[in-house]
Design a protein around this motif. Structure first.
Motif, mmCIF file in Angstrom:
data_model
loop_
_atom_site.group_PDB
_atom_site.id
_atom_site.type_symbol
_atom_site.label_atom_id
_atom_site.label_comp_id
_atom_site.label_asym_id
_atom_site.label_seq_id
_atom_site.Cartn_x
_atom_site.Cartn_y
_atom_site.Cartn_z
ATOM 1 N N GLU A 183 14.271 -59.698 110.417
ATOM 2 C CA GLU A 183 13.026 -60.250 110.950
ATOM 3 C C GLU A 183 11.935 -59.183 111.018
ATOM 4 N N VAL A 184 11.766 -58.472 109.899
ATOM 5 C CA VAL A 184 10.719 -57.459 109.766
ATOM 6 C C VAL A 184 10.007 -57.690 108.449
ATOM 7 N N ASP A 185 8.884 -56.979 108.230
ATOM 8 C CA ASP A 185 8.214 -57.087 106.942
ATOM 9 C C ASP A 185 8.887 -56.160 105.933
ATOM 10 N N GLU A 186 8.501 -56.279 104.682
ATOM 11 C CA GLU A 186 9.171 -55.522 103.625
ATOM 12 C C GLU A 186 8.877 -54.024 103.723
ATOM 13 N N THR A 187 7.716 -53.657 104.259
ATOM 14 C CA THR A 187 7.412 -52.233 104.450
ATOM 15 C C THR A 187 8.393 -51.611 105.430
ATOM 16 N N ARG A 188 8.649 -52.314 106.525
ATOM 17 C CA ARG A 188 9.604 -51.819 107.527
ATOM 18 C C ARG A 188 11.011 -51.798 106.944
ATOM 19 N N ALA A 189 11.379 -52.820 106.186
ATOM 20 C CA ALA A 189 12.711 -52.865 105.578
ATOM 21 C C ALA A 189 12.896 -51.707 104.608
ATOM 22 N N THR A 190 11.859 -51.368 103.862
ATOM 23 C CA THR A 190 11.938 -50.228 102.943
ATOM 24 C C THR A 190 12.179 -48.939 103.701
ATOM 25 N N LEU A 191 11.433 -48.745 104.799
ATOM 26 C CA LEU A 191 11.614 -47.539 105.602
ATOM 27 C C LEU A 191 13.039 -47.447 106.132
ATOM 28 N N LEU A 192 13.586 -48.544 106.629
ATOM 29 C CA LEU A 192 14.948 -48.532 107.160
ATOM 30 C C LEU A 192 15.956 -48.167 106.070
ATOM 31 N N ALA A 193 15.791 -48.753 104.882
ATOM 32 C CA ALA A 193 16.716 -48.453 103.783
ATOM 33 C C ALA A 193 16.623 -46.991 103.389
ATOM 34 N N GLU A 194 15.406 -46.458 103.314
ATOM 35 C CA GLU A 194 15.238 -45.057 102.944
ATOM 36 C C GLU A 194 15.838 -44.134 104.003
ATOM 37 N N LEU A 195 15.703 -44.514 105.279
ATOM 38 C CA LEU A 195 16.234 -43.681 106.352
ATOM 39 C C LEU A 195 17.756 -43.603 106.314
ATOM 40 N N VAL A 196 18.427 -44.751 106.141
ATOM 41 C CA VAL A 196 19.892 -44.728 106.191
ATOM 42 C C VAL A 196 20.464 -43.973 104.993
ATOM 43 N N VAL A 197 19.799 -44.066 103.850
ATOM 44 C CA VAL A 197 20.267 -43.302 102.692
ATOM 45 C C VAL A 197 19.941 -41.827 102.881
ATOM 46 N N GLY A 198 18.741 -41.527 103.369
ATOM 47 C CA GLY A 198 18.363 -40.135 103.591
ATOM 48 C C GLY A 198 19.228 -39.452 104.627
ATOM 49 N N ALA A 199 19.705 -40.202 105.619
ATOM 50 C CA ALA A 199 20.566 -39.631 106.658
ATOM 51 C C ALA A 199 22.024 -39.573 106.244
ATOM 52 N N GLY A 200 22.351 -40.060 105.045
ATOM 53 C CA GLY A 200 23.726 -40.037 104.574
ATOM 54 C C GLY A 200 24.587 -41.141 105.140
ATOM 55 N N LEU A 201 23.979 -42.140 105.804
ATOM 56 C CA LEU A 201 24.751 -43.252 106.361
ATOM 57 C C LEU A 201 25.080 -44.300 105.310
ATOM 58 N N VAL A 202 24.333 -44.310 104.211
ATOM 59 C CA VAL A 202 24.558 -45.229 103.101
ATOM 60 C C VAL A 202 24.426 -44.430 101.819
#
Length: 745
Positions: free
Chosen positions: A282-301
């Protein structure tokens, strides 16, 4: 003071100034220059000059432009001429330029590198080429032009000074001229560059600007209006954003754990998967992109890198989910600060007009962390609790401070950094939080403590409603949060989270090993309201039907018609080690792979055989040597340079001085030795042996183990074993000495 070359100026500089230059202009030390002549040559290249200008503010760049207008790239100019062009004192700006060797010389003989004109463009200060004919009567000629002609001149005076027009190819007398451009060409107030281009002369441009090269207001840094806030208010507001981010990241990780999205053939996350993620969270695509980039950048995904690659949570996910909120926040905040990517680019178009996907290589920008820290550092300079009124005002200030940094995305990166830092809880109400200030100072422990103080205290109770919804009036304690996540789904999130209990969620809780009695006890103990009968009936009803049909996991089986032999196997210690269980009189099962079970049984003295699906004996022995799989090596981040330490800078300066000394002393009558670049070092050895016997100094060209060339003046102490040992106790392998010459006393 007479004009001096850049190399001579550098030789006269103190060691501290040269060391600071090497730290400021990092490219000058890679590879280390052998002497100041090499350093001066490197400092004067267009690429190095352009990099050195990236950190300069608008006023300092204006002074450099004024130096070029005065011709300091071809001849020495006095400071008074530069001051007249700028219209104000330039002493401080000249100090900054001298520190970067973008200008040198005394106030009466200033010089700049010729490459500065290439780096700053063909029109310094937006002014055109000089026209000596206008030097004396420009003002008189300007008074004769009409309003339409003056409008053309005013537009060109604002810069750039060139314009394209079809009238440029016509050479008409003033009486025959019809258009403003034709009239100005006839008057000599425009210069014809070609058949379609005209240029405003410098003298006329200066006159139209009031006698100075720059608009005075443009040389002053814009003010940054701020709103004062209480520091506690800022921290609490940011903490609320951080909690929402953590909830969304948790939801993403759980969703991708159940159904990992595929990796595009070109890399990245597909449009359909991004839209699904945005809808689920329930977020916009800009927020979803940030979340995806964060989890990959943090090594969680990570990319699973198999034949059908997917974005799959890593083993770090479980430990991250089990960590306290502040630790989870710190992981994401640190990952964002160090993320060499620009999530804001996602959704745009690349050079081939193709859409840029999240998590793709198109988002990689190695200097992105530098840009983020620059924004946060600007906010850190404000008083505590002071928040910027408008992001656009911050954009203008940072653009003034470094107009040449960031390229075409300069202003957008500031906007993206502010939005992302706000989403992460690093910024609240436009102001930097206490924790972020500590994080920028590399005080991670202090940052965690500050965020812990800002976060609301976890609550140990919930409110169970008659409609089977459960309200959490704040962030729950970790154990209670885990119980609620197991037995209910989040229906709405915010400062108060609403959960819904359904048949499916109760079954899910029972699947995790919880019993009906434990669920009843949990709700009775943790609900601040009476537990409704509907919830009790729901739990009991699901529990009655749960687990009647059971299944288990087996990695291998053993079968044997001789029940006594199976009994002997079960009595052996190997049975306990490999979890062997009897499920029928003639069948044993184990959770371990068949190969490991058979190997253990053979070691225990049994003689088992493996069988295939058709009952035939198969050979499970490996066909050859195997090694563990290796992770793909991480690629180096282009454009990043290590910080030059004080010790490294001092060593390079010492080598510079040694190289200067060697070059100066070799100018006398010397005997040149053949180069020792090959295996034969006989000539070099003879010359060095002679110098040792005669106690004479020798000049050598030397290449170290990293391939860096330098020069030395050495007094040989002994030569032998393929090594030259100097009186300074330095040792030089002969095969690394490229040339040598005796130094004339």
């Amino acid at each position: 003071m007479p004009a001096t070359s850049l190399a001579d100026w550098l030789r006269a500089e103190p060691d501290e100034a040269l060391a600071e230059l090497l730290r400021t202009r990092r490219d000058l030390s890679t590879p280390p220059p052998s002497d100041t002549t090499v350093l001066a040559t490197r400092a004067g290249t267009p690429g190095s000059v352009a990099r050195a200008c990236e950190d300069l503010d608008t006023f300092t760049l204006a002074v450099l432009d004024a130096l070029l207008l005065a011709g300091a790239d071809t001849a020495a100019v006095p400071i008074g001429e530069v001051t007249a062009l700028v219209g104000r004192d330039v002493t401080d700006a000249l100090g900054r330029l001298r520190a970067r060797i973008l200008a040198w010389g005394g106030d009466d003989a200033l010089r700049v590198p010729p490459a500065a004109r290439d780096a700053l463009g063909p029109f310094p200060a937006g002014l055109g080429a000089p026209a000596p004919a206008l030097a004396t009567d420009a003002e008189a000629r300007l008074a004769e032009v009409g309003a339409d002609e003056r409008a053309v001149l005013t537009a060109l005076a604002a810069g750039p000074p060139i314009g394209r027009t079809r009238d440029a190819g016509l050479d008409l007398a003033l009486a025959d001229a019809q258009t403003p451009v034709q009239k100005l060409l006839a008057r000599g107030l425009l210069l014809r560059r070609d058949d379609q281009t005209v240029e405003l002369p410098r003298e006329l441009g200066l006159l139209l600007r009031g006698g100075v090269a720059f608009e005075p207001a443009a040389l002053t840094e814009p003010e940054l209006p701020v709103h004062p806030h209480q520091t506690d208010t800022v921290d609490e507001t940011a903490a609320g954003e951080a909690m929402e981010l953590l909830r969304q990241v948790e939801s993403l990780l759980r969703a991708w754990s159940q159904q990992p999205p595929p990796v595009l053939k070109s890399g990245g996350l597909g449009v359909r998967e991004l839209k699904k993620l945005a809808k689920d969270l329930e977020v916009d695509e800009t927020r979803a992109t940030l979340l995806a980039e964060l989890v990959v950048g943090a090594g969680l995904v990570a990319d699973s890198e198999n034949t059908a690659p997917e974005w799959v949570p890593t083993t770090l996910t479980d430990s991250w989910l089990a960590s306290p909120s502040v630790q989870r926040w710190m992981t994401l905040a640190q990952a964002w600060l160090e993320l060499p990517r620009l999530p804001g680019l996602a959704g745009g178009r690349d050079a081939k007009d193709k859409p840029i996907a999240p998590l793709s290589e198109d988002l990689r920008r190695p200097l992105a962390p530098v840009g983020r820290r620059r924004v946060l550092t600007a906010l850190a300079a404000l008083p505590g609790g002071a928040g910027v009124r408008s992001v656009d005002e911050l954009v203008r200030v940072l653009a003034w401070r470094a107009p040449r940094r960031g390229g075409r995305l300069r202003d957008e990166t500031v906007r993206w950094a502010m939005a992302e830092a706000t989403a992460l809880g690093l910024i609240g109400l436009g102001a930097l939080t206490t924790g972020t200030r500590l994080l920028l100072a590399d005080d991670r422990v202090g940052a965690v403590e500050a965020m812990h103080d800002a976060l609301p205290d976890p609550v140990d109770h919930v409110l169970v409603q008659a409609d089977l919804t459960v309200v959490a009036p704040g962030p729950l304690e970790p154990e209670l949060a885990a119980d609620m996540a197991a037995v209910a789904d989040v229906e709405s999130a915010g400062h108060a989270t609403v959960y819904r209990v359904t048949e499916n969620t109760v079954r899910r809780a029972l699947d995790t090993g919880r019993t009906a009695d434990e669920l009843h006890a949990m709700f009775r103990a943790k609900s601040a309201t009476p537990v409704p009968q509907g919830l009790t009936y729901l739990i009991d009803d699901v529990a009655r039907r749960h687990g009647r049909l059971r299944g288990g996991a087996a990695g291998s089986f053993l079968r044997c018609d001789d029940e006594a032999l199976l009994a002997e196997v079960l009595a052996h210690p190997v049975a306990a080690g490999y979890d062997l269980r009897l499920i029928a009189p003639t069948v044993l099962i184990s959770t371990a792979p068949l190969g490991e079970v058979l190997e253990a049984l053979r070691g225990a003295g049994f003689a088992p055989a493996a069988e295939g699906p058709d009952g035939r004996v198969v050979d499970l022995r490996p066909s050859g040597r195997r090694v563990p799989g290796r992770a793909r090596a991480a690629r180096a981040r282009a454009g990043e340079q290590a910080v030059l330490t004080d010790e490294q800078a001092a060593r390079i300066v010492s080598n510079l001085r040694a190289g200067d000394q060697a070059t100066a002393r070799r100018r006398g009558s010397t005997v040149q030795a053949p180069r020792g670049g090959g295996a034969d070092t006989t000539a070099t050895l003879d010359l060095l042996s002679r110098a040792t016997l005669e106690h004479r100094e020798v000049w050598i060209g030397f290449v170290d183990s990293r391939g860096t060339a330098s020069q030395r003046v050495v007094r040989p102490l002994r030569v032998g074993g393929g090594v030259l040992e100097g009186a300074d106790h330095e040792r030089y392998p002969l095969h690394r000495i490229t040339s040598a010459a005796l130094v004339e006393d």
